[in-house]
Scaffold this motif. Structure first.
Motif, short mmCIF file in Angstrom:
data_model
loop_
_atom_site.label_atom_id
_atom_site.label_comp_id
_atom_site.label_asym_id
_atom_site.label_seq_id
_atom_site.Cartn_x
_atom_site.Cartn_y
_atom_site.Cartn_z
N GLN A 177 2.83 1.76 -3.44
CA GLN A 177 1.85 2.38 -4.57
C GLN A 177 1.02 3.57 -4.14
O GLN A 177 0.46 3.94 -4.81
CB GLN A 177 0.71 1.24 -4.69
CG GLN A 177 1.00 -0.14 -5.32
CD GLN A 177 1.86 0.16 -6.60
OE1 GLN A 177 1.43 0.87 -7.44
NE2 GLN A 177 3.17 -0.60 -6.86
N SER A 178 1.09 4.20 -2.94
CA SER A 178 0.48 5.45 -2.56
C SER A 178 1.05 6.31 -3.47
O SER A 178 0.06 7.26 -3.47
CB SER A 178 0.86 5.64 -1.18
OG SER A 178 2.15 6.06 -0.68
N LEU B 14 2.76 8.95 -2.44
CA LEU B 14 2.99 10.21 -1.62
C LEU B 14 4.27 10.88 -1.84
O LEU B 14 4.39 12.00 -1.47
CB LEU B 14 2.72 9.96 -0.11
CG LEU B 14 1.27 9.61 0.28
CD1 LEU B 14 1.29 8.78 1.72
CD2 LEU B 14 0.30 10.22 -0.14
N MET C 141 0.75 -0.85 0.08
CA MET C 141 -0.02 -0.15 -0.14
C MET C 141 0.93 1.50 -0.16
O MET C 141 0.82 2.09 -0.48
CB MET C 141 -0.89 0.05 1.28
CG MET C 141 -2.00 -0.99 1.30
SD MET C 141 -2.95 -1.06 2.82
CE MET C 141 -3.45 0.38 2.93
N GLY C 142 2.00 1.29 1.00
CA GLY C 142 2.63 2.53 0.93
C GLY C 142 3.46 2.58 -0.44
O GLY C 142 3.83 3.76 -0.90
N ASN D 273 9.89 3.38 -2.70
CA ASN D 273 9.29 3.62 -3.92
C ASN D 273 9.80 5.11 -4.62
O ASN D 273 10.36 5.28 -5.60
CB ASN D 273 7.70 3.67 -3.92
CG ASN D 273 7.27 4.09 -5.48
OD1 ASN D 273 7.71 4.08 -6.31
ND2 ASN D 273 5.91 4.64 -5.27
N PHE E 198 4.17 1.05 6.11
CA PHE E 198 3.42 1.99 5.06
C PHE E 198 4.36 2.99 4.71
O PHE E 198 4.71 3.29 3.31
CB PHE E 198 2.28 2.70 5.53
CG PHE E 198 1.55 3.38 4.51
CD1 PHE E 198 0.60 2.93 3.38
CD2 PHE E 198 1.79 4.67 4.08
CE1 PHE E 198 -0.12 3.78 2.67
CE2 PHE E 198 1.13 5.47 3.21
CZ PHE E 198 0.36 4.91 2.34
N ASP E 199 5.14 3.61 5.56
CA ASP E 199 6.01 4.64 5.30
C ASP E 199 7.38 4.18 4.69
O ASP E 199 7.92 4.51 3.77
CB ASP E 199 6.48 5.49 6.52
CG ASP E 199 7.09 6.76 6.42
OD1 ASP E 199 6.79 7.41 5.38
OD2 ASP E 199 7.95 7.10 7.25
N ASN F 185 6.56 3.59 0.95
CA ASN F 185 6.56 4.78 0.25
C ASN F 185 7.86 5.35 -0.03
O ASN F 185 8.40 5.73 -1.04
CB ASN F 185 5.74 5.71 1.26
CG ASN F 185 5.59 7.10 0.39
OD1 ASN F 185 5.27 7.19 -0.77
ND2 ASN F 185 5.26 8.17 1.26
#
Length: 175
Positions: A32-33, A35, A29-30, A89, A82-83, A86
């Motif tokens: 693909q986020s 952010l 999820m992170g 990525n 998650f972080d 992110n």
């Protein structure tokens, strides 16, 4: 087959397995986020003992999360993993896969298992309750056996934290 039966009836191993699966989900999820949270390079170098204290303190908080029946641990797992996804990525997008893996893997090879195991220990009481309620738990699970398992996994976490602090302060800092 007997060993598999014992593993799936052990709240510690169930917790580690499920925590790892949930961590992979939160990581994806992170990742693909989008952010684009960048990790800035620190202009200081933490010593081996600073890193060991920091990682061990966080591991202790995660272990003590068992008193919240894993609520604290679920939050910490989500935020951290998650972080991590992110940031990884963003690092791959800006610096390339090879460079990012050279920086990430030596740093994470010991720290991630330590984090997963310590976070998983916070979920153990809820799995213990579920297994006991369904009569899936062995009669060997006395309070003292539970404490021995906590001590066993705490020692593993400490060893992983020592290795992680060594890798981060002496090896990955020079990559």
């Amino acid at each position: 087959m007997g060993n598999l039966r014992n593993i799936i009836r052990d709240p510690f191993y169930i917790s580690i397995l499920l925590t790892t699966m949930i961590a992979l989900l939160f990581f994806a999820m992170g990742f693909q986020s989008g952010l684009n949270e960048e990790l800035s390079e620190a202009d200081y170098k933490l010593s081996f003992f600073d890193l060991l204290f920091h990682n061990s303190f966080l591991s202790l908080l995660n272990i003590l999360g068992m008193f919240t029946l894993g609520i604290f641990n679920l939050y910490a797992l989500f935020v951290n993993v998650f972080d991590l996804g992110n940031i990884l990525n963003d690092s791959i997008a800006s610096s390339g896969f090879g460079y990012s893996m050279r920086k990430f893997l030596p740093h994470a090879i010991f720290e991630l298992p330590s984090m997963i195991i310590s976070l998983a220990m916070g979920f153990v009481p809820i799995f213990l309750i579920i297994l006991k309620a369904n009569n899936f738990i062995s009669t060997r699970y006395t309070f003292w056996f539970f404490l021995k398992k906590v001590l066993f996994f705490s020692i593993i976490i400490l060893i992983l934290n020592i290795c992680a602090a060594f890798m981060e302060s002496f090896i990955s800092a020079n990559l």
